[in-house]
Design a protein around this motif. Structure first.
Motif, mmCIF file in Angstrom:
data_model
loop_
_atom_site.group_PDB
_atom_site.id
_atom_site.type_symbol
_atom_site.label_atom_id
_atom_site.label_comp_id
_atom_site.label_asym_id
_atom_site.label_seq_id
_atom_site.Cartn_x
_atom_site.Cartn_y
_atom_site.Cartn_z
ATOM 1 N N TYR A 191 -2.088 -6.291 -0.709
ATOM 2 C CA TYR A 191 -2.750 -5.150 -1.320
ATOM 3 C C TYR A 191 -1.959 -4.542 -2.474
ATOM 4 C CZ TYR A 191 -6.091 -5.233 2.502
ATOM 5 O OH TYR A 191 -7.085 -5.597 3.385
ATOM 6 N N ARG A 204 -1.924 -5.263 -5.543
ATOM 7 C CA ARG A 204 -2.759 -5.068 -6.733
ATOM 8 C C ARG A 204 -3.729 -3.900 -6.570
ATOM 9 N NH1 ARG A 204 -5.721 -10.540 -7.572
ATOM 10 N NH2 ARG A 204 -5.852 -10.290 -5.308
ATOM 11 N N HIS A 205 -3.882 -3.423 -5.340
ATOM 12 C CA HIS A 205 -4.846 -2.357 -5.079
ATOM 13 C C HIS A 205 -4.153 -1.049 -4.688
ATOM 14 C CE1 HIS A 205 -6.944 -6.193 -4.444
ATOM 15 N NE2 HIS A 205 -8.012 -5.567 -4.864
ATOM 16 N N TYR A 247 -5.641 2.075 -6.266
ATOM 17 C CA TYR A 247 -6.928 2.455 -5.678
ATOM 18 C C TYR A 247 -6.723 3.120 -4.326
ATOM 19 C CZ TYR A 247 -8.477 -0.961 -9.176
ATOM 20 O OH TYR A 247 -8.688 -1.660 -10.335
ATOM 21 N N VAL A 289 -11.218 -3.367 1.028
ATOM 22 C CA VAL A 289 -10.402 -2.803 -0.047
ATOM 23 C C VAL A 289 -10.120 -3.835 -1.133
ATOM 24 C CG1 VAL A 289 -8.077 -1.954 -0.565
ATOM 25 C CG2 VAL A 289 -9.373 -0.961 1.329
ATOM 26 N N GLU A 290 -9.916 -5.108 -0.757
ATOM 27 C CA GLU A 290 -9.584 -6.122 -1.768
ATOM 28 C C GLU A 290 -10.737 -6.410 -2.720
ATOM 29 O OE1 GLU A 290 -11.085 -8.491 1.794
ATOM 30 O OE2 GLU A 290 -9.856 -6.708 1.423
ATOM 31 N N CYS A 327 -12.870 -2.736 -7.277
ATOM 32 C CA CYS A 327 -12.408 -2.998 -8.646
ATOM 33 C C CYS A 327 -11.959 -1.735 -9.368
ATOM 34 C CB CYS A 327 -13.524 -3.670 -9.457
ATOM 35 S SG CYS A 327 -14.202 -5.157 -8.707
ATOM 36 N N TYR A 357 -17.453 -1.972 -6.838
ATOM 37 C CA TYR A 357 -17.240 -2.892 -5.711
ATOM 38 C C TYR A 357 -17.916 -4.233 -5.990
ATOM 39 C CZ TYR A 357 -16.946 -4.359 -0.795
ATOM 40 O OH TYR A 357 -16.669 -5.023 0.368
ATOM 41 N N THR A 394 0.837 -1.197 0.000
ATOM 42 C CA THR A 394 0.000 0.000 0.000
ATOM 43 C C THR A 394 0.878 1.256 0.000
ATOM 44 O OG1 THR A 394 -0.135 0.429 2.385
ATOM 45 C CG2 THR A 394 -1.582 -1.300 1.488
#
Length: 334
Positions: A148, A150-151, A154, A214-215, A218, A172, A106
């Protein structure tokens, strides 16, 4: 109409915005009416200037002060005095640094690492090396932590939306649904629960607070729309009747724990409403008033036969069904 009838000043927007920035920096909080009065323009113009200041990257936030909304910058960096630390405080920082594994992947981890680099840069080399050793030999224990990485994009957008009180559209994917759902959300804060990160915000279409894992996000689309956190709002109050992070209607819960596990229950706070009653046979009754059915059931199942749910009866029946279904998996050997 300008403040107290003062005629508009004849200068460029850039010059006026510079004056607005100067006024905000000079005071701990200033209202739109005061800014209009000081600059000689109307309130609508001031609102446009405030938007321009936010879009330029200034950490502008608003608060309620004596019933009036005032604006200020999040931090007046040039006025921050030097900060000194004791050895004990430095050790505490180093121990906390070792527990940041939850934030791996993150932007928050990058921010915290930057903070620690800045602290170490002003320490004597031997002391900095000693604090590094303390951080390295501490062990974070986070079972089931999430990745996280991959996020990260975001989370960067959410971080900015939190900082500038900016509405976002979140795509979402709820559990057990094949397609994501769009939510228009005013993000209030992030919650950290059992190795996971959750966004708590006001979902405009639902007209209610919602918690988003959070996961399961999208996509995040920041909007130009700004929002105000309600005066007096606090996550602890919003989730005060939740057993975890799921806000559901609360119920009276009574659980009997066996004598062999009572010590592990007695010395912890499971919910702010809890009451503990010691029994003559060494067992212990835990009572609390909270919602979040699945969180409560999952927690009880982790204690197996050492925890018996006494109330409410409908939840006891549901738990019994879950236990029976689990037992059937082990009825016959493979």
């Amino acid at each position: 109409m300008t403040g107290k009838g003062r005629p508009p000043r004849k200068y460029s927007q850039a010059g006026r915005v510079h004056d607005v920035i100067r006024l905000i920096e000079a005071r701990h909080g200033i209202s739109v009416a005061e800014l209009a009065e000081e600059t000689g323009v109307n309130k609508r113009t001031i609102h446009r200037d405030l938007v321009a200041i936010q879009e330029a990257g200034y950490p502008l936030i608003s608060d309620w002060q004596d019933g009036e909304k005032v604006y200020r910058f999040l931090t007046r960096f040039k006025d921050v005095p030097p900060i000194s630390f004791t050895l004990q405080e430095l050790m505490t920082l180093s121990l906390l640094r070792s527990q940041l594994d939850l934030l791996k992947g993150t932007p928050f981890l990058e921010d915290m690492q930057s903070v620690f680099r800045k602290v170490n840069s002003v320490l004597p080399p031997r002391l900095a090396a000693h604090m590094e050793r303390i951080a390295e030999v501490s062990l974070p224990l986070l079972q089931g932590k999430r990745d996280y990485s991959r996020h990260a994009e975001y989370l960067q957008l959410i971080r900015n939306a939190l900082l500038y009180q900016q509405t976002v559209v979140i795509s979402y994917r709820p559990p057990n649904r094949p397609e994501p759902v769009d939510y228009r959300v005013d993000p209030y804060t992030l919650l950290f629960q059992k190795g996971g990160i959750y966004l708590l915000g006001y979902a405009q279409e639902r007209e209610a607070l919602r918690t988003f894992a959070v996961e399961r996000i999208c996509a995040v689309e920041p909007l130009k729309e700004r929002f105000e956190i309600p005066e007096g709002f606090h996550p602890g109050s919003a989730l005060g009747e939740a057993f975890g992070i799921v806000a559901e209607p609360p119920m009276d819960v009574v659980i009997r724990f066996s004598a062999s596990i009572a010590h592990a229950i007695r010395d912890r706070v499971w919910h702010s409403s809890q009451k503990i009653e010691e029994q003559a046979d060494g067992t212990l009754l835990l009572k609390f008033h909270a919602g979040g059915k699945m969180e409560i059931l999952a927690w009880l199942l982790s204690y197996g036969a050492h925890a018996e749910l006494l109330q409410p009866f409908h939840l006891r029946e549901e738990l019994a069904g879950m236990v029976q279904a689990t037992a059937q998996l082990y009825d016959s050997p493979r």
